[in-house]
Design a protein around this motif. Structure first.
Motif, PDB file in Angstrom:
ATOM      1  N   TRP A  63       5.850  21.375  -3.937  1.00  0.00           N
ATOM      2  CA  TRP A  63       5.158  20.094  -4.058  1.00  0.00           C
ATOM      3  C   TRP A  63       4.784  19.814  -5.508  1.00  0.00           C
ATOM      4  O   TRP A  63       4.826  18.676  -5.970  1.00  0.00           O
ATOM      5  CB  TRP A  63       3.911  20.059  -3.162  1.00  0.00           C
TER       6      TRP A  63
ATOM      7  N   PHE B  30       7.705  18.379  -7.133  1.00  0.00           N
ATOM      8  CA  PHE B  30       7.866  16.986  -6.682  1.00  0.00           C
ATOM      9  C   PHE B  30       6.914  16.038  -7.416  1.00  0.00           C
ATOM     10  O   PHE B  30       7.328  14.985  -7.924  1.00  0.00           O
ATOM     11  CB  PHE B  30       7.628  16.907  -5.179  1.00  0.00           C
TER      12      PHE B  30
ATOM     13  N   LYS C 165       9.139  13.811  -9.719  1.00  0.00           N
ATOM     14  CA  LYS C 165       9.470  12.563  -9.016  1.00  0.00           C
ATOM     15  C   LYS C 165       8.382  11.506  -9.146  1.00  0.00           C
ATOM     16  O   LYS C 165       8.673  10.323  -9.206  1.00  0.00           O
ATOM     17  CB  LYS C 165       9.735  12.848  -7.535  1.00  0.00           C
TER      18      LYS C 165
ATOM     19  N   LEU D 192      -1.309  19.433  -0.134  1.00  0.00           N
ATOM     20  CA  LEU D 192       0.039  19.252   0.432  1.00  0.00           C
ATOM     21  C   LEU D 192       0.597  20.541   1.028  1.00  0.00           C
ATOM     22  O   LEU D 192       1.337  20.505   2.010  1.00  0.00           O
ATOM     23  CB  LEU D 192       0.988  18.717  -0.651  1.00  0.00           C
TER      24      LEU D 192
ATOM     25  N   ASP E 170       5.291  21.680   8.949  1.00  0.00           N
ATOM     26  CA  ASP E 170       6.460  21.205   9.665  1.00  0.00           C
ATOM     27  C   ASP E 170       7.561  22.200   9.390  1.00  0.00           C
ATOM     28  O   ASP E 170       7.762  22.609   8.242  1.00  0.00           O
ATOM     29  CB  ASP E 170       6.868  19.810   9.203  1.00  0.00           C
TER      30      ASP E 170
ATOM     31  N   THR F 229      10.724  22.275   8.998  1.00  0.00           N
ATOM     32  CA  THR F 229      11.820  22.133   8.034  1.00  0.00           C
ATOM     33  C   THR F 229      11.417  21.445   6.734  1.00  0.00           C
ATOM     34  O   THR F 229      12.251  21.254   5.846  1.00  0.00           O
ATOM     35  CB  THR F 229      12.981  21.333   8.662  1.00  0.00           C
ATOM     36  N   LEU F 230      10.151  21.057   6.632  1.00  0.00           N
ATOM     37  CA  LEU F 230       9.731  20.246   5.479  1.00  0.00           C
ATOM     38  C   LEU F 230       9.989  20.936   4.139  1.00  0.00           C
ATOM     39  O   LEU F 230      10.581  20.346   3.227  1.00  0.00           O
ATOM     40  CB  LEU F 230       8.252  19.875   5.616  1.00  0.00           C
TER      41      LEU F 230
ATOM     42  N   ARG G 247      13.702  21.081   3.261  1.00  0.00           N
ATOM     43  CA  ARG G 247      14.250  19.774   2.891  1.00  0.00           C
ATOM     44  C   ARG G 247      13.788  19.375   1.499  1.00  0.00           C
ATOM     45  O   ARG G 247      14.560  18.846   0.688  1.00  0.00           O
ATOM     46  CB  ARG G 247      13.780  18.714   3.895  1.00  0.00           C
ATOM     47  N   LEU G 248      12.513  19.644   1.227  1.00  0.00           N
ATOM     48  CA  LEU G 248      11.971  19.307  -0.082  1.00  0.00           C
ATOM     49  C   LEU G 248      12.688  20.123  -1.160  1.00  0.00           C
ATOM     50  O   LEU G 248      13.069  19.598  -2.214  1.00  0.00           O
ATOM     51  CB  LEU G 248      10.471  19.609  -0.086  1.00  0.00           C
TER      52      LEU G 248
ATOM     53  N   PHE H 172      15.995  18.622  -1.740  1.00  0.00           N
ATOM     54  CA  PHE H 172      15.833  17.346  -2.433  1.00  0.00           C
ATOM     55  C   PHE H 172      15.567  17.548  -3.923  1.00  0.00           C
ATOM     56  O   PHE H 172      16.024  16.767  -4.766  1.00  0.00           O
ATOM     57  CB  PHE H 172      14.685  16.560  -1.782  1.00  0.00           C
TER      58      PHE H 172
ATOM     59  N   LYS I 102      14.320  10.087   1.674  1.00  0.00           N
ATOM     60  CA  LYS I 102      14.537  11.132   0.673  1.00  0.00           C
ATOM     61  C   LYS I 102      14.793  12.493   1.294  1.00  0.00           C
ATOM     62  O   LYS I 102      15.548  13.291   0.760  1.00  0.00           O
ATOM     63  CB  LYS I 102      13.320  11.217  -0.264  1.00  0.00           C
ATOM     64  N   LEU I 103      14.140  12.782   2.405  1.00  0.00           N
ATOM     65  CA  LEU I 103      14.304  14.123   2.971  1.00  0.00           C
ATOM     66  C   LEU I 103      15.242  14.137   4.183  1.00  0.00           C
ATOM     67  O   LEU I 103      15.515  15.203   4.736  1.00  0.00           O
ATOM     68  CB  LEU I 103      12.942  14.725   3.341  1.00  0.00           C
TER      69      LEU I 103
ATOM     70  N   TYR J 243      14.992  13.019   7.313  1.00  0.00           N
ATOM     71  CA  TYR J 243      14.525  13.139   8.694  1.00  0.00           C
ATOM     72  C   TYR J 243      15.017  11.947   9.509  1.00  0.00           C
ATOM     73  O   TYR J 243      15.344  10.890   8.959  1.00  0.00           O
ATOM     74  CB  TYR J 243      12.985  13.128   8.745  1.00  0.00           C
TER      75      TYR J 243
ATOM     76  N   ILE K 229       4.490  13.973  11.027  1.00  0.00           N
ATOM     77  CA  ILE K 229       4.304  14.546   9.688  1.00  0.00           C
ATOM     78  C   ILE K 229       3.495  13.580   8.827  1.00  0.00           C
ATOM     79  O   ILE K 229       2.570  13.983   8.123  1.00  0.00           O
ATOM     80  CB  ILE K 229       5.667  14.859   9.033  1.00  0.00           C
TER      81      ILE K 229
ATOM     82  N   GLU L  60      -0.199  13.671   9.043  1.00  0.00           N
ATOM     83  CA  GLU L  60      -0.923  14.634   8.205  1.00  0.00           C
ATOM     84  C   GLU L  60      -0.915  14.190   6.741  1.00  0.00           C
ATOM     85  O   GLU L  60      -1.931  14.258   6.050  1.00  0.00           O
ATOM     86  CB  GLU L  60      -0.296  16.022   8.321  1.00  0.00           C
ATOM     87  N   LEU L  61       0.244  13.755   6.280  1.00  0.00           N
ATOM     88  CA  LEU L  61       0.370  13.387   4.868  1.00  0.00           C
ATOM     89  C   LEU L  61      -0.558  12.232   4.484  1.00  0.00           C
ATOM     90  O   LEU L  61      -1.040  12.163   3.349  1.00  0.00           O
ATOM     91  CB  LEU L  61       1.827  13.007   4.563  1.00  0.00           C
TER      92      LEU L  61
ATOM     93  N   ILE M   4      -3.833  12.963   2.502  1.00  0.00           N
ATOM     94  CA  ILE M   4      -3.902  13.523   1.152  1.00  0.00           C
ATOM     95  C   ILE M   4      -4.589  12.502   0.261  1.00  0.00           C
ATOM     96  O   ILE M   4      -4.158  11.358   0.146  1.00  0.00           O
ATOM     97  CB  ILE M   4      -2.500  13.816   0.581  1.00  0.00           C
TER      98      ILE M   4
ATOM     99  N   PHE N 247       8.039   5.061  -6.637  1.00  0.00           N
ATOM    100  CA  PHE N 247       9.183   5.975  -6.508  1.00  0.00           C
ATOM    101  C   PHE N 247      10.152   5.504  -5.428  1.00  0.00           C
ATOM    102  O   PHE N 247      11.370   5.653  -5.551  1.00  0.00           O
ATOM    103  CB  PHE N 247       8.657   7.379  -6.192  1.00  0.00           C
TER     104      PHE N 247
END
Ligand SMILES: [Mn+2]
Ligand SMILES: [Mn+2]
Ligand SMILES: [Mn+2]
Ligand SMILES: [Mn+2]
Lengths: 217, 217
Positions: free
Chosen positions: A81, A84, A88, A103, A108, A110-111, A114-115, A118, B88-89, B91, B99, B102-103, B106, B118
């Motif tokens: 993160w 990122f 990004k 963060l 999750d 697969t998060l 995947r990140l 990416f 981007k990921l 899904y 997901i 939760e995000l 933040i 972005f």
DNA sequence: ACATAAAATTAGTCTTAACTAATTTTATGT
DNA sequence: ACATAAAATTAGTTAAGACTAATTTTATGT
């Protein structure tokens, strides 16, 4: 899977376990989390129940294989993160730690992977810390500090040990970042202060503590 | 600023307030959050104290201007993260909601705006819901459903009202997504089932409930 | 070896946010 | 209008995770 607190404790214990020959005591954990030792004793009990750590009054706290595996995964998420946020979203390196601190707890399956993909599977985070791979393998961390160098040596800044805003902003002011070239001109024997040249420019004197928090290549 | 629970309540109340002429009762909030009404009464007290909502036994719960502003910002974060996760990921649209749930919590002053930039300032999230702008303005939401159409009408799927995995996976199976073209061939008067053509392919019959959860252009 | 300091632990309290069970208030149908 | 059902509220409980204060254990210096 784990609560926020459990994850923060796991990560803190992991971080302390990286210091060689360091006994991980309730007090040490309390300091690292800015918590009360009494609270830490409660959590040590809970994590021991869950078989994530072992606590031997003589040897201190140790992560079990399961605890270690999961602590490393939290560190992985944290550092991914951070990459990122910097690469990004354009944050500066002194702003990303606290956000990644939140963060990293997003759960999750697969998060993280995947990140990772990416971001192009980065090996190191913006502070130079190695990013654990999905399988738990960790790229070699840097270990030689600026304070370890001999007079006359030149090095490249590879990582920082302290990621506090105050330290990172000081580095910013000195124009030091990952990759910066530093030459050690002199070690003041009185207090081990270091006289250095940054990127070949004018001389600066920094403290021993400063030097110990810079990892070099 | 707010606790996780407070934010989830704010968002839930906001969502309920989008249904026109709907009285937001403790029971309604409880159902939407899968909580007990007694717990909701406690939180109504707390949010009223904090001047984020007003509760009139006759009129139900209403967000104050401050509560509305902040609820909209949480929705903004939720929908921006959904775009990120999908675009981007990689899904699928039935995986992102939980997901983002939760995000969205933040908390960082500039995170949403940086993410927005972005992502190229998207107007709608992957379910077709409008993404509130940084200033609180909200692009026009879609309002006509498939069930509102007359026989013979053709439309484009613009958004889904239900974002549950089961609904989205059903859509997937029917090969329906945002942008899909649908023609209404017949309304069965017995139970308002709908006979439709999807992207000009073979005919399918769907329920009234199904039709009411698809917003069209 | 012993006094003293430091660290660890225990006991008890607090806050948040849930819950259940009991009660009161409001709505609805006849 | 009144019985009954539904909704709202109150009262009391629980669990997590923090805290303070008191106590016990361990370490350290003379
Ligand atoms: Mn954290
Ligand atoms: Mn870092
Ligand atoms: Mn949420
Ligand atoms: Mn959505």
């Amino acid at each position: 899977m784990y609560t926020l607190s459990e994850e923060n404790y796991l990560k803190s214990i992991y971080r302390l376990s990286q210091q060689p020959n360091f006994k991980i005591t309730p007090t040490a954990i309390a300091e690292s989390l800015k918590n009360n030792p009494a609270s830490v004793v409660d959590m040590i009990r809970k994590l021991t129940e869950k078989q994530l750590i072992e606590y031997d009054k003589k040897k201190g706290v140790k992560l079990t294989p399961v605890g270690l595996k999961d602590a490393v995964l939290i560190v992985r998420r944290h550092r991914l993160w951070e990459v990122f946020l910097l690469e990004k979203l354009g944050y500066h390196w002194d702003e990303i730690h606290d956000i990644a601190e939140e963060l990293e707890h997003i759960s999750d399956a697969t998060l993280a992977d995947r990140l990772d993909k990416f971001l192009g599977f980065p090996e190191y985070d913006p502070h130079g810390d190695p990013i654990p791979k999905a399988n738990g393998k960790i790229p070699k961390p840097y270990s030689v500090t600026l304070a370890d160098l001999k007079t006359g040596d030149t090095c490249r800044v590879a990582a920082v040990k302290d990621t506090s805003s105050s330290f990172l902003q000081y580095l910013q002011k000195l124009d030091i970042g990952i990759g910066t070239s530093i030459k050690l001109l002199e070690k003041i024997s009185y207090d081990n202060s270091l006289v250095i040249t940054i990127n070949g420019k004018e001389n600066t004197t920094v403290s021993q503590k400063f030097g110990e928090n810079i990892l070099v290549d």
